[in-house]
Write a protein that holds these residues in place. Sequence first.
Motif, PDB file in Angstrom:
ATOM      1  N   LYS A  57     -11.315  -1.477   2.142  1.00  0.00           N
ATOM      2  CA  LYS A  57     -11.795  -0.432   1.232  1.00  0.00           C
ATOM      3  C   LYS A  57     -10.606   0.358   0.684  1.00  0.00           C
ATOM      4  O   LYS A  57      -9.677   0.679   1.431  1.00  0.00           O
ATOM      5  CB  LYS A  57     -12.748   0.496   1.994  1.00  0.00           C
ATOM      6  N   GLU A  58     -10.665   0.662  -0.635  1.00  0.00           N
ATOM      7  CA  GLU A  58      -9.528   1.309  -1.292  1.00  0.00           C
ATOM      8  C   GLU A  58      -9.512   2.824  -1.077  1.00  0.00           C
ATOM      9  O   GLU A  58     -10.559   3.467  -1.114  1.00  0.00           O
ATOM     10  CB  GLU A  58      -9.609   1.002  -2.787  1.00  0.00           C
ATOM     11  N   SER A 103      -7.027   6.519  -1.996  1.00  0.00           N
ATOM     12  CA  SER A 103      -5.907   7.106  -2.736  1.00  0.00           C
ATOM     13  C   SER A 103      -4.880   7.668  -1.748  1.00  0.00           C
ATOM     14  O   SER A 103      -5.223   8.489  -0.885  1.00  0.00           O
ATOM     15  CB  SER A 103      -6.431   8.226  -3.624  1.00  0.00           C
ATOM     16  N   ILE A 153      -5.357   0.291   1.225  1.00  0.00           N
ATOM     17  CA  ILE A 153      -6.651  -0.164   1.741  1.00  0.00           C
ATOM     18  C   ILE A 153      -6.745   0.081   3.247  1.00  0.00           C
ATOM     19  O   ILE A 153      -5.729   0.074   3.937  1.00  0.00           O
ATOM     20  CB  ILE A 153      -6.931  -1.662   1.452  1.00  0.00           C
ATOM     21  N   ASN A 177       2.097  -5.976  -3.557  1.00  0.00           N
ATOM     22  CA  ASN A 177       1.453  -4.841  -2.869  1.00  0.00           C
ATOM     23  C   ASN A 177       2.361  -4.167  -1.842  1.00  0.00           C
ATOM     24  O   ASN A 177       1.990  -3.975  -0.690  1.00  0.00           O
ATOM     25  CB  ASN A 177       0.166  -5.298  -2.161  1.00  0.00           C
ATOM     26  N   LYS A 220      -2.606   3.449  -4.536  1.00  0.00           N
ATOM     27  CA  LYS A 220      -3.785   3.123  -3.717  1.00  0.00           C
ATOM     28  C   LYS A 220      -3.367   2.321  -2.488  1.00  0.00           C
ATOM     29  O   LYS A 220      -2.374   1.609  -2.502  1.00  0.00           O
ATOM     30  CB  LYS A 220      -4.760   2.252  -4.531  1.00  0.00           C
TER      31      LYS A 220
END
Length: 409
Positions: free
Chosen positions: A274-275, A277, A269, A208, A267
């Motif tokens: 919470k995700e 864009s 968070i 990530n 993406k």
Amino acid sequence: MIKINDNFTKLQASYLFTEIAHRVAAYRESHPEVDIIRMGIGDVTRPVCDAALEAMRHAVDEQGDAATFHGYGPEQGYAFLRDAIALNDYNARDIDIHSDEIFISDGAKSDTGNIGDILSPDCKVAVTDPVYPVYVDTNVMSGRAGNLVDGAWTNLVYLPCTLQNGFVPTIPAEPIDVVYLCFPNNPTGTTLTREQLAVWVDYARKNNVLILFDSAYEAFVTEENVPRSIYEIDGAKEVAIEFRSYSKTAGFTGMRCGYTVVPKELKGIDRDGKEFSLHVLWNRRQCTKFNGASYIVQRGAAALYTPEGKAQVKETIEYYLRNARALRDGLERAGLIAVGGVNSPYIWIKTPDGMKSWQFFDLLLDKCHVVGTPGSGFGPSGEGYFRLTAFNTHEATLEAVERISRLNL
Ligand code: PLP
């Protein structure tokens, strides 16, 4: 009294190029007769090509007529330019980038500097070392860099790129959130192969990590196994933002135009997990803080994608690459270790006899009247190196090589 952003007080007072200008001015004053060759600052010398000039003249005329006048344009850039980029820079190379993933900018400096707006202040940031200073200083300004101790920022992760590792950054042992990669590299002029870049994309996907890929020098790539875009690597759209510039490609340093690709797959968070864009966030940021690049300049940039424009850009790039080759070959003949210059306008020299970067600067200025950039100004691992650029005229480049050769290093 107004409370300031304290992070600005942490920035180093003496900017690299200010110190260079200062030393050159002092030398010129005491040696007014010498002819100094400047191969330091990365500005170009070839004029803007005819195709772009013609398009801009037409656009200027349009601005003088109420029927064709353009006021505020789209913050993301005009469709005529975004479409041309998607088609020519990506789709024609089998890369699936859509024009609405492209944001036209006033240059890569602004966007590589501003991108931090959409990232958490807590992000752990890694930079290659040596590095284009904008990545570091903008993270200092936003409080992500920590404090400067012995020439290095405590919260940044440095990825040394030196002769020892062939200028290929190693994946860091500690966890990071963001990494800036710039290839072809400023200042070293070195590149990553497709396989080497794929290692980073793979790592970013598994951990990530966001890759901020600066490909301001992609137009200089000549070798087949060197990627021009990170999106040539499968899966990169999920982990990378790419920055491009017309500055070095087409002599737009004084006109200001570039672009940034923020794929829709990207993406992030928030603190609650919470995700979001990144494309949506960057669009929001741009609409709030940027009113678009100049219509006239965007017309000029679009003309670079016409057959005439492409041919003229190619000619300019070849001119600089010829300088770069002459420089590198000449320096090697003179006994110096030099890299870069094959897919890049930069030559990175190992200073001889363990000299410090600034010592070598003074030597070249005093004995050859050639001005370059001390590697130490680009980060701790730049100490003991020196950058020359291929942006001067061919004649001046050959003269610089001749003078350096006479040093008998
Ligand atoms: N990125 C790198 C690595 C650069 O070397 C430069 C300019 O020297 C830029 C970005 C800035 O480009 P622009 O003129 O588009 O702002």
